[in-house]
Design a protein around this motif. Structure first.
Motif, PDB file in Angstrom:
ATOM      1  N   GLN A   1     -36.465  60.313 -64.372  1.00  0.00           N
ATOM      2  CA  GLN A   1     -35.926  59.254 -65.151  1.00  0.00           C
ATOM      3  C   GLN A   1     -36.817  59.789 -66.683  1.00  0.00           C
ATOM      4  O   GLN A   1     -36.159  59.576 -67.677  1.00  0.00           O
ATOM      5  N   ASP A   2     -38.267  60.973 -67.312  1.00  0.00           N
ATOM      6  CA  ASP A   2     -38.431  60.858 -68.474  1.00  0.00           C
ATOM      7  C   ASP A   2     -37.075  61.551 -69.064  1.00  0.00           C
ATOM      8  O   ASP A   2     -37.028  61.685 -69.804  1.00  0.00           O
ATOM      9  N   LEU A   3     -36.792  62.366 -68.087  1.00  0.00           N
ATOM     10  CA  LEU A   3     -35.764  63.677 -68.934  1.00  0.00           C
ATOM     11  C   LEU A   3     -34.402  63.067 -69.314  1.00  0.00           C
ATOM     12  O   LEU A   3     -34.243  63.080 -69.933  1.00  0.00           O
ATOM     13  N   VAL A   4     -34.366  61.518 -67.486  1.00  0.00           N
ATOM     14  CA  VAL A   4     -33.210  61.286 -68.303  1.00  0.00           C
ATOM     15  C   VAL A   4     -32.535  60.543 -69.171  1.00  0.00           C
ATOM     16  O   VAL A   4     -31.949  59.916 -70.011  1.00  0.00           O
ATOM     17  N   ARG A   5     -34.044  60.195 -69.872  1.00  0.00           N
ATOM     18  CA  ARG A   5     -34.218  58.977 -70.545  1.00  0.00           C
ATOM     19  C   ARG A   5     -34.229  59.471 -72.200  1.00  0.00           C
ATOM     20  O   ARG A   5     -33.074  59.318 -72.552  1.00  0.00           O
ATOM     21  N   GLU A   6     -34.937  60.946 -72.334  1.00  0.00           N
ATOM     22  CA  GLU A   6     -34.030  61.625 -73.057  1.00  0.00           C
ATOM     23  C   GLU A   6     -33.049  61.986 -73.417  1.00  0.00           C
ATOM     24  O   GLU A   6     -32.302  61.707 -74.638  1.00  0.00           O
ATOM     25  N   LEU A   7     -32.593  62.704 -72.378  1.00  0.00           N
ATOM     26  CA  LEU A   7     -31.392  62.655 -72.153  1.00  0.00           C
ATOM     27  C   LEU A   7     -30.066  61.293 -73.133  1.00  0.00           C
ATOM     28  O   LEU A   7     -28.871  61.557 -73.542  1.00  0.00           O
ATOM     29  N   ASP A   8     -30.345  60.492 -72.743  1.00  0.00           N
ATOM     30  CA  ASP A   8     -29.707  59.016 -72.373  1.00  0.00           C
ATOM     31  C   ASP A   8     -29.310  58.816 -74.507  1.00  0.00           C
ATOM     32  O   ASP A   8     -28.613  58.121 -74.722  1.00  0.00           O
ATOM     33  N   ILE A   9     -30.980  59.134 -74.660  1.00  0.00           N
ATOM     34  CA  ILE A   9     -31.021  58.578 -76.368  1.00  0.00           C
ATOM     35  C   ILE A   9     -29.601  59.636 -77.111  1.00  0.00           C
ATOM     36  O   ILE A   9     -29.259  59.012 -77.431  1.00  0.00           O
ATOM     37  N   ILE A  10     -29.573  61.063 -76.801  1.00  0.00           N
ATOM     38  CA  ILE A  10     -28.867  61.621 -76.953  1.00  0.00           C
ATOM     39  C   ILE A  10     -27.528  61.592 -76.638  1.00  0.00           C
ATOM     40  O   ILE A  10     -26.461  60.890 -77.760  1.00  0.00           O
ATOM     41  N   ARG A  11     -27.259  60.731 -75.255  1.00  0.00           N
ATOM     42  CA  ARG A  11     -26.007  60.049 -75.090  1.00  0.00           C
ATOM     43  C   ARG A  11     -25.995  59.432 -75.988  1.00  0.00           C
ATOM     44  O   ARG A  11     -24.236  58.514 -76.747  1.00  0.00           O
ATOM     45  N   GLN A  12     -26.817  58.088 -75.915  1.00  0.00           N
ATOM     46  CA  GLN A  12     -26.446  56.668 -77.006  1.00  0.00           C
ATOM     47  C   GLN A  12     -26.199  57.032 -78.369  1.00  0.00           C
ATOM     48  O   GLN A  12     -24.832  56.124 -79.246  1.00  0.00           O
ATOM     49  N   SER A  13     -26.505  58.287 -79.300  1.00  0.00           N
ATOM     50  CA  SER A  13     -25.904  58.363 -80.001  1.00  0.00           C
ATOM     51  C   SER A  13     -24.979  58.721 -80.388  1.00  0.00           C
ATOM     52  O   SER A  13     -24.093  58.984 -81.180  1.00  0.00           O
ATOM     53  N   ARG A  14     -24.609  59.902 -79.406  1.00  0.00           N
ATOM     54  CA  ARG A  14     -23.078  60.722 -79.742  1.00  0.00           C
ATOM     55  C   ARG A  14     -21.788  59.135 -79.672  1.00  0.00           C
ATOM     56  O   ARG A  14     -20.853  59.577 -80.441  1.00  0.00           O
ATOM     57  N   ALA A  15     -22.123  58.161 -78.428  1.00  0.00           N
ATOM     58  CA  ALA A  15     -21.239  57.325 -78.210  1.00  0.00           C
ATOM     59  C   ALA A  15     -21.005  56.426 -79.578  1.00  0.00           C
ATOM     60  O   ALA A  15     -19.941  55.965 -80.062  1.00  0.00           O
ATOM     61  N   LEU A  16     -22.200  56.210 -80.483  1.00  0.00           N
ATOM     62  CA  LEU A  16     -22.244  55.684 -82.104  1.00  0.00           C
ATOM     63  C   LEU A  16     -21.794  56.336 -82.872  1.00  0.00           C
ATOM     64  O   LEU A  16     -21.305  55.360 -83.499  1.00  0.00           O
ATOM     65  N   GLU A  17     -21.804  57.799 -82.650  1.00  0.00           N
ATOM     66  CA  GLU A  17     -21.393  58.819 -83.789  1.00  0.00           C
ATOM     67  C   GLU A  17     -19.356  58.741 -83.679  1.00  0.00           C
ATOM     68  O   GLU A  17     -18.749  59.131 -84.586  1.00  0.00           O
ATOM     69  N   GLY A  18     -19.493  57.680 -82.530  1.00  0.00           N
ATOM     70  CA  GLY A  18     -16.994  58.355 -82.137  1.00  0.00           C
ATOM     71  C   GLY A  18     -17.721  59.498 -81.253  1.00  0.00           C
ATOM     72  O   GLY A  18     -15.686  59.560 -81.481  1.00  0.00           O
ATOM     73  N   GLU A  19     -18.178  60.701 -80.611  1.00  0.00           N
ATOM     74  CA  GLU A  19     -18.115  61.204 -80.119  1.00  0.00           C
ATOM     75  C   GLU A  19     -18.351  61.312 -78.770  1.00  0.00           C
ATOM     76  O   GLU A  19     -19.215  61.205 -78.084  1.00  0.00           O
ATOM     77  N   GLU A  20     -16.770  60.450 -77.795  1.00  0.00           N
ATOM     78  CA  GLU A  20     -16.853  59.859 -76.970  1.00  0.00           C
ATOM     79  C   GLU A  20     -17.143  61.054 -76.198  1.00  0.00           C
ATOM     80  O   GLU A  20     -17.422  60.277 -74.991  1.00  0.00           O
ATOM     81  N   ARG A  21     -16.266  61.585 -76.342  1.00  0.00           N
ATOM     82  CA  ARG A  21     -16.503  63.453 -74.881  1.00  0.00           C
ATOM     83  C   ARG A  21     -17.879  63.986 -74.423  1.00  0.00           C
ATOM     84  O   ARG A  21     -18.285  64.183 -73.857  1.00  0.00           O
ATOM     85  N   SER A  22     -17.961  63.935 -75.790  1.00  0.00           N
ATOM     86  CA  SER A  22     -20.033  64.494 -75.995  1.00  0.00           C
ATOM     87  C   SER A  22     -20.306  63.461 -75.243  1.00  0.00           C
ATOM     88  O   SER A  22     -21.557  63.312 -74.380  1.00  0.00           O
ATOM     89  N   ALA A  23     -20.616  62.064 -74.987  1.00  0.00           N
ATOM     90  CA  ALA A  23     -21.332  60.931 -74.530  1.00  0.00           C
ATOM     91  C   ALA A  23     -21.090  61.119 -73.630  1.00  0.00           C
ATOM     92  O   ALA A  23     -21.285  60.956 -72.235  1.00  0.00           O
ATOM     93  N   LEU A  24     -19.738  61.586 -72.321  1.00  0.00           N
ATOM     94  CA  LEU A  24     -19.210  61.607 -71.549  1.00  0.00           C
ATOM     95  C   LEU A  24     -19.795  62.711 -70.884  1.00  0.00           C
ATOM     96  O   LEU A  24     -20.811  62.124 -69.211  1.00  0.00           O
ATOM     97  N   SER A  25     -20.492  63.788 -71.445  1.00  0.00           N
ATOM     98  CA  SER A  25     -20.716  64.903 -70.377  1.00  0.00           C
ATOM     99  C   SER A  25     -22.269  64.643 -70.512  1.00  0.00           C
ATOM    100  O   SER A  25     -23.067  65.065 -69.882  1.00  0.00           O
ATOM    101  N   TYR A  26     -22.683  64.128 -71.273  1.00  0.00           N
ATOM    102  CA  TYR A  26     -24.052  63.523 -71.272  1.00  0.00           C
ATOM    103  C   TYR A  26     -24.663  62.892 -70.165  1.00  0.00           C
ATOM    104  O   TYR A  26     -25.292  62.997 -69.912  1.00  0.00           O
ATOM    105  N   GLN A  27     -23.502  61.547 -70.462  1.00  0.00           N
ATOM    106  CA  GLN A  27     -23.767  60.973 -69.053  1.00  0.00           C
ATOM    107  C   GLN A  27     -24.116  61.287 -67.843  1.00  0.00           C
ATOM    108  O   GLN A  27     -24.054  61.255 -66.942  1.00  0.00           O
ATOM    109  N   ARG A  28     -22.329  62.458 -67.899  1.00  0.00           N
ATOM    110  CA  ARG A  28     -22.121  62.774 -66.548  1.00  0.00           C
ATOM    111  C   ARG A  28     -23.936  63.601 -65.537  1.00  0.00           C
ATOM    112  O   ARG A  28     -24.144  64.073 -64.817  1.00  0.00           O
ATOM    113  N   ALA A  29     -23.995  64.216 -67.172  1.00  0.00           N
ATOM    114  CA  ALA A  29     -25.208  65.457 -67.037  1.00  0.00           C
ATOM    115  C   ALA A  29     -26.746  64.265 -66.440  1.00  0.00           C
ATOM    116  O   ALA A  29     -27.863  64.703 -65.885  1.00  0.00           O
TER     117      ALA A  29
END
Length: 349
Positions: A3-31
């Motif tokens: 869960q700790d690793l997941v949380r770290e990756l989720d921060i990057i996912r959120q950031s990508r989404a907020l910055e409008g990088e939807e596809r990148s966010a999707l990749s982080y979400q899947r990963a």
DNA sequence: TGGCAT
DNA sequence: CGTAT
DNA sequence: GCCA
């Protein structure tokens, strides 16, 4: 487990989404969904590299996490004023990533800034046709910059014997058969602040217009304080292909009356969905699984079956013929998938 | 290189 | 564009 | 950002 690793990756996912990088966010979400589902503690890079949807970039981040217990980029993001502000702005109903960035670029940084900008103190909104209700601030998903209460729910197994059934004045016998609720809880997330309820009736005609009438009743009783969305409330644009309004829906803020034995002054988001009987089960599935579960299911329906699935129904793509499953399991059977309990439809962080 | 849910 | 899952 |  990881869960700790997941949380770290989720921060990057959120950031990508907020910055409008939807596809990148999707990749982080899947990963991170894959890592979340991984049954063992991840101790080596080798384990990670074998997993699907994890490529060069994200395995590199995982390696960094294994070495140091954190990911530098996540730390930088978390502490940045930009990320914190965009997150804060996006938590306000009606403000998404694009608007959040626009407001940030205008120099706004706090909810108080937003209040000044929007002139919210004087704001009035139409809650129901013919009614005008004063609101304090924007319809809050937050108050004072903090999420609404997140203590565990007050009970329970299903809706049929729950406080909310009683609070809403729903008949128990009917509820058992025709109402499906609290899907966050159904998914094993009792700490969630959301309550979603899907309603139907064996007579399709009786469902029509029920949403508005039901919300009006709750509002009159003081149990619904804000209506953020009510189908038919916003003008429907027939050029829009979105199905957002094809089921009757109300997205509200709910509070129990003080007279209720369950009263704690807790305000919750309450989403009410009214489905005609032939699409009840698709509505239930559409409102039960995590976002990733929904996307995967829809992609599967498209690629493997040539069908279109969403909460308002299943159709064959080549002739748009509607399919009306009579149970949740029928949907899984149709898709050639093994039925899984809602608690296993939980792929998000 | 196109697709990524609706 | 925003929101829901 | 990852995959076919």
């Amino acid at each position: 487990m990881n869960q700790d690793l997941v949380r770290e990756l989720d921060i990057i996912r959120q950031s990508r989404a907020l910055e409008g990088e939807e596809r990148s966010a999707l990749s982080y979400q899947r990963a991170l969904s894959i890592i979340k589902a991984y049954p063992d503690k991840i101790r080596s890079l080798k384990q990670v590299e074998k997993l699907p949807f994890i490529g060069v970039k994200i395995s590199g981040l995982a390696e960094e996490f294994l070495d140091s217990g954190e990911i530098a980029e996540s730390q930088t993001i978390k502490t940045s004023e930009r990320f914190q502000t965009l997150s804060l702005f996006s938590s306000v109903y009606g403000i998404g990533p694009n608007t959040a960035r626009r407001l940030y670029n205008l120099g706004l940084r706090s909810l108080d800034d937003l209040k000044v900008y929007y002139g919210v103190e004087r704001e009035e909104i139409d809650v129901l046709p013919g009614e005008v209700v004063e609101i304090e601030g924007k319809p809050p998903r937050q108050e004072h910059g903090k999420p609404l209460a997140r203590e565990p729910h007050e009970h329970e197994e299903g809706l049929s014997d729950s406080w909310i059934r009683i609070a809403l004045g729903l008949r128990e016998d009917f509820t058992k058969k025709w109402v499906s609720a609290k899907h966050q809880h159904r998914r094993g997330k009792p700490e969630s602040n959301d309550v979603d309820i899907v309603f139907t009736h064996p007579d399709a005609e009786k469902v029509k217009g029920l949403c508005k009438r039901f919300v009006r009743k709750l509002h009159q009783r003081g149990m619904v304080t804000h209506v953020m969305h009510l189908s038919g409330f916003h003008g429907h644009n027939p050029l829009r292909t979105t199905h957002w309004d094809s089921l009757e829906k109300a997205l509200t803020v709910f509070i129990l009356p003080q007279s209720s034995p369950f009263y704690r002054g807790t305000r919750r988001r309450l989403d009410l969905i009214f489905a005609p009987p032939q699409v009840y089960w698709t509505a239930v599935i559409g409102w039960s699984g995590s976002i990733m579960f929904q996307r995967d299911l829809r992609q599967w329906a498209k690629d493997k079956l040539g069908m279109k699935f969403d909460s308002s129904g299943i159709t064959r793509r080549y002739d748009s013929k509607e399919i009306h499953p009579k149970t949740e399991k029928e949907v899984f059977d149709l898709f050639g998938l093994e039925w899984v309990d809602p608690t296993w439809r939980n792929a998000d962080a």
